[in-house]
Design a protein around this motif. Structure first.
Motif, PDB file in Angstrom:
ATOM      1  N   TYR A  79      15.145  24.904   0.114  1.00 25.09           N
ATOM      2  CA  TYR A  79      15.879  24.761   1.371  1.00 25.09           C
ATOM      3  C   TYR A  79      15.040  23.939   2.349  1.00 25.09           C
ATOM      4  N   LEU A  80      15.651  22.920   2.937  1.00 25.49           N
ATOM      5  CA  LEU A  80      14.965  22.062   3.907  1.00 25.49           C
ATOM      6  C   LEU A  80      15.856  21.854   5.120  1.00 25.49           C
ATOM      7  N   THR A  81      15.260  21.876   6.316  1.00 27.62           N
ATOM      8  CA  THR A  81      15.989  21.502   7.523  1.00 27.62           C
ATOM      9  C   THR A  81      15.311  20.285   8.150  1.00 27.62           C
ATOM     10  N   PHE A  82      16.101  19.490   8.871  1.00 24.84           N
ATOM     11  CA  PHE A  82      15.619  18.221   9.418  1.00 24.84           C
ATOM     12  C   PHE A  82      15.933  18.131  10.904  1.00 24.84           C
ATOM     13  N   SER A  83      15.002  17.507  11.660  1.00 29.85           N
ATOM     14  CA  SER A  83      15.195  17.345  13.102  1.00 29.85           C
ATOM     15  C   SER A  83      14.380  16.160  13.600  1.00 29.85           C
ATOM     16  N   ASP A  84      14.413  15.941  14.917  1.00 28.31           N
ATOM     17  CA  ASP A  84      13.672  14.855  15.564  1.00 28.31           C
ATOM     18  C   ASP A  84      14.021  13.499  14.930  1.00 28.31           C
ATOM     19  N   PHE A  85      15.286  13.161  14.972  1.00 31.83           N
ATOM     20  CA  PHE A  85      15.760  11.910  14.362  1.00 31.83           C
ATOM     21  C   PHE A  85      15.419  10.715  15.250  1.00 31.83           C
ATOM     22  N   LYS A  86      14.861   9.675  14.627  1.00 30.69           N
ATOM     23  CA  LYS A  86      14.487   8.465  15.354  1.00 30.69           C
ATOM     24  C   LYS A  86      14.813   7.227  14.522  1.00 30.69           C
ATOM     25  N   LYS A  87      14.994   6.112  15.230  1.00 29.69           N
ATOM     26  CA  LYS A  87      15.237   4.841  14.547  1.00 29.69           C
ATOM     27  C   LYS A  87      13.899   4.196  14.218  1.00 29.69           C
ATOM     28  N   THR A  88      13.745   3.760  12.985  1.00 24.69           N
ATOM     29  CA  THR A  88      12.520   3.090  12.561  1.00 24.69           C
ATOM     30  C   THR A  88      12.574   1.616  12.969  1.00 24.69           C
ATOM     31  N   ASP A  89      11.442   0.918  12.803  1.00 24.40           N
ATOM     32  CA  ASP A  89      11.398  -0.511  13.097  1.00 24.40           C
ATOM     33  C   ASP A  89      12.350  -1.286  12.193  1.00 24.40           C
ATOM     34  N   PHE A  90      12.639  -0.731  11.014  1.00 22.08           N
ATOM     35  CA  PHE A  90      13.552  -1.383  10.075  1.00 22.08           C
ATOM     36  C   PHE A  90      15.001  -1.263  10.529  1.00 22.08           C
ATOM     37  N   GLY A  91      15.279  -0.292  11.404  1.00 20.87           N
ATOM     38  CA  GLY A  91      16.621  -0.125  11.934  1.00 20.87           C
ATOM     39  C   GLY A  91      17.412   1.032  11.358  1.00 20.87           C
ATOM     40  N   ILE A  92      16.783   1.836  10.483  1.00 18.91           N
ATOM     41  CA  ILE A  92      17.474   3.017   9.960  1.00 18.91           C
ATOM     42  C   ILE A  92      16.963   4.258  10.700  1.00 18.91           C
ATOM     43  N   VAL A  93      17.795   5.287  10.764  1.00 20.05           N
ATOM     44  CA  VAL A  93      17.447   6.523  11.456  1.00 20.05           C
ATOM     45  C   VAL A  93      17.044   7.568  10.417  1.00 20.05           C
ATOM     46  N   VAL A  94      15.879   8.197  10.614  1.00 23.05           N
ATOM     47  CA  VAL A  94      15.394   9.224   9.693  1.00 23.05           C
ATOM     48  C   VAL A  94      14.852  10.404  10.501  1.00 23.05           C
ATOM     49  N   PRO A  95      14.769  11.579   9.889  1.00 26.22           N
ATOM     50  CA  PRO A  95      14.169  12.725  10.585  1.00 26.22           C
ATOM     51  C   PRO A  95      12.650  12.615  10.581  1.00 26.22           C
ATOM     52  N   TYR A  96      12.040  12.877  11.709  1.00 23.53           N
ATOM     53  CA  TYR A  96      10.585  12.845  11.809  1.00 23.53           C
ATOM     54  C   TYR A  96       9.980  14.244  11.708  1.00 23.53           C
ATOM     55  N   SER A  97      10.812  15.247  11.470  1.00 21.29           N
ATOM     56  CA  SER A  97      10.318  16.606  11.295  1.00 21.29           C
ATOM     57  C   SER A  97      11.110  17.290  10.185  1.00 21.29           C
ATOM     58  N   VAL A  98      10.367  17.907   9.239  1.00 23.71           N
ATOM     59  CA  VAL A  98      10.980  18.587   8.091  1.00 23.71           C
ATOM     60  C   VAL A  98      10.393  19.990   7.996  1.00 23.71           C
ATOM     61  N   GLN A  99      11.261  20.959   7.736  1.00 24.21           N
ATOM     62  CA  GLN A  99      10.823  22.354   7.681  1.00 24.21           C
ATOM     63  C   GLN A  99      11.374  23.029   6.431  1.00 24.21           C
ATOM     64  N   ASN A 100      10.501  23.684   5.671  1.00 23.95           N
ATOM     65  CA  ASN A 100      10.962  24.532   4.571  1.00 23.95           C
ATOM     66  C   ASN A 100      11.463  25.846   5.147  1.00 23.95           C
ATOM     67  N   VAL A 101      12.597  26.311   4.646  1.00 18.83           N
ATOM     68  CA  VAL A 101      13.153  27.597   5.089  1.00 18.83           C
ATOM     69  C   VAL A 101      13.566  28.402   3.864  1.00 18.83           C
ATOM     70  N   ASP A 102      13.798  29.700   4.076  1.00 14.27           N
ATOM     71  CA  ASP A 102      14.292  30.519   2.977  1.00 14.27           C
ATOM     72  C   ASP A 102      15.817  30.548   3.002  1.00 14.27           C
ATOM     73  N   GLU A 103      16.390  31.347   2.134  1.00 14.87           N
ATOM     74  CA  GLU A 103      17.852  31.392   1.995  1.00 14.87           C
ATOM     75  C   GLU A 103      18.546  31.816   3.284  1.00 14.87           C
ATOM     76  N   ASN A 104      17.849  32.580   4.120  1.00 16.23           N
ATOM     77  CA  ASN A 104      18.425  33.056   5.376  1.00 16.23           C
ATOM     78  C   ASN A 104      18.088  32.170   6.566  1.00 16.23           C
ATOM     79  N   GLY A 105      17.414  31.033   6.301  1.00 15.84           N
ATOM     80  CA  GLY A 105      17.087  30.110   7.376  1.00 15.84           C
ATOM     81  C   GLY A 105      15.776  30.398   8.074  1.00 15.84           C
ATOM     82  N   ASN A 106      15.007  31.391   7.588  1.00 17.19           N
ATOM     83  CA  ASN A 106      13.715  31.712   8.196  1.00 17.19           C
ATOM     84  C   ASN A 106      12.665  30.688   7.775  1.00 17.19           C
ATOM     85  N   GLU A 107      11.868  30.243   8.718  1.00 14.85           N
ATOM     86  CA  GLU A 107      10.863  29.223   8.436  1.00 14.85           C
ATOM     87  C   GLU A 107       9.823  29.742   7.460  1.00 14.85           C
ATOM     88  N   GLN A 108       9.458  28.883   6.504  1.00 12.23           N
ATOM     89  CA  GLN A 108       8.430  29.196   5.520  1.00 12.23           C
ATOM     90  C   GLN A 108       7.243  28.268   5.765  1.00 12.23           C
TER      91      GLN A 108
END
Length: 244
Positions: free
Chosen positions: A189-218
């Motif tokens: 399980y992964l959650t994504f946040s802090d989306f930004k546009k790169t110099d190439f022009g695509i938008v990607v998340p700059y923060s990734v978090q592992n979580v469990d099945e219930n959404g609790n941060e691991q």
């Protein structure tokens, strides 16, 4: 007034329900830079830190490659040592000095299957039919108060990725990876946040978090400070280290 409210509710409902998987995928790519730009992505290198605790940051780099070969390399450094996890085509290896090992170990076929679900720099959704995948729209859900669309992608091996796509921004907020083995099923399980546009022009998340099945941060999140698209890649870094 009641009629106006009814119209608004109907419009909101049509936005959430009257869409196909392809409609949602197309809007997702429109929101993150467009399919044309993403199709030109041959490699992405993410650099940043994993937060281990207050004031404790461990450098992390993640490299994903589609051309000139398909591969992925993750490096994690702490206290002068660096662990590596590498996949190239249908083989791979891991090196973990934190466990006291001096030699790299080969990845199992199951590890390779799991790694492939997160190694495509273009994402698996781009041109998914050409890549041999199928997708299915599973309806809507609520993710911490945010309306999301659920898309399921299935590989030829039967492995699955569930995408939770924000109904407003069309950014991917969460992924669930499922690898079906003979006697069990592995999930990630992964959650994504802090989306930004790169110099190439695509938008990607700059923060990734592992979580469990219930959404609790691991553990702590990985926060990236630099994202390089189509930068120079040293193929030698993907070679298995020689025994010491």
């Amino acid at each position: 007034m009641r009629n106006i409210l009814l119209v608004i509710l109907l419009m909101a409902g049509s936005r959430l329900f009257a869409q196909t998987a392809d409609d949602i995928i197309n809007k997702h790519f429109n929101a993150v830079g467009g399919k044309e730009k993403w199709a030109r992505v041959n490699s992405i290198r993410y650099s940043g830190n994993m937060v281990l605790g207050p004031g404790m940051l461990a450098p992390v780099t993640e490299t994903q490659i589609a051309k000139p070969f398909k591969g992925a390399l993750t490096e994690f450094s702490w206290q002068g040592m660096t662990s590596k996890r590498c996949m190239r085509a249908d083989s791979g290896w891991t090196y973990n000095p934190f466990s006291g090992k001096r030699d790299a170990d080969p990845m199992s076929p199951n590890d390779i299957r799991s790694e492939k679900l997160s190694s495509d720099p273009q994402t698996m959704l781009l041109n998914y039919k050409e890549k041999g995948y199928t997708v299915e729209y599973l309806g809507t859900d609520d993710m911490d108060g945010t309306d999301v669309f659920k898309i399921r992608l299935t590989t030829q091996e039967g492995d699955m990725v569930y995408y939770y796509i924000d109904a407003e921004t069309y950014y991917i907020l969460k992924e669930i990876h499922r690898v079906k083995l003979k006697d069990k099923e592995e999930k990630g399980y992964l959650t994504f946040s802090d989306f930004k546009k790169t110099d190439f022009g695509i938008v990607v998340p700059y923060s990734v978090q592992n979580v469990d099945e219930n959404g609790n941060e691991q553990g702590g999140p990985i926060n990236f400070s630099k994202v390089e698209v189509n930068g120079a890649v040293d193929a030698a870094t993907f070679d298995k280290p020689k025994s010491k």
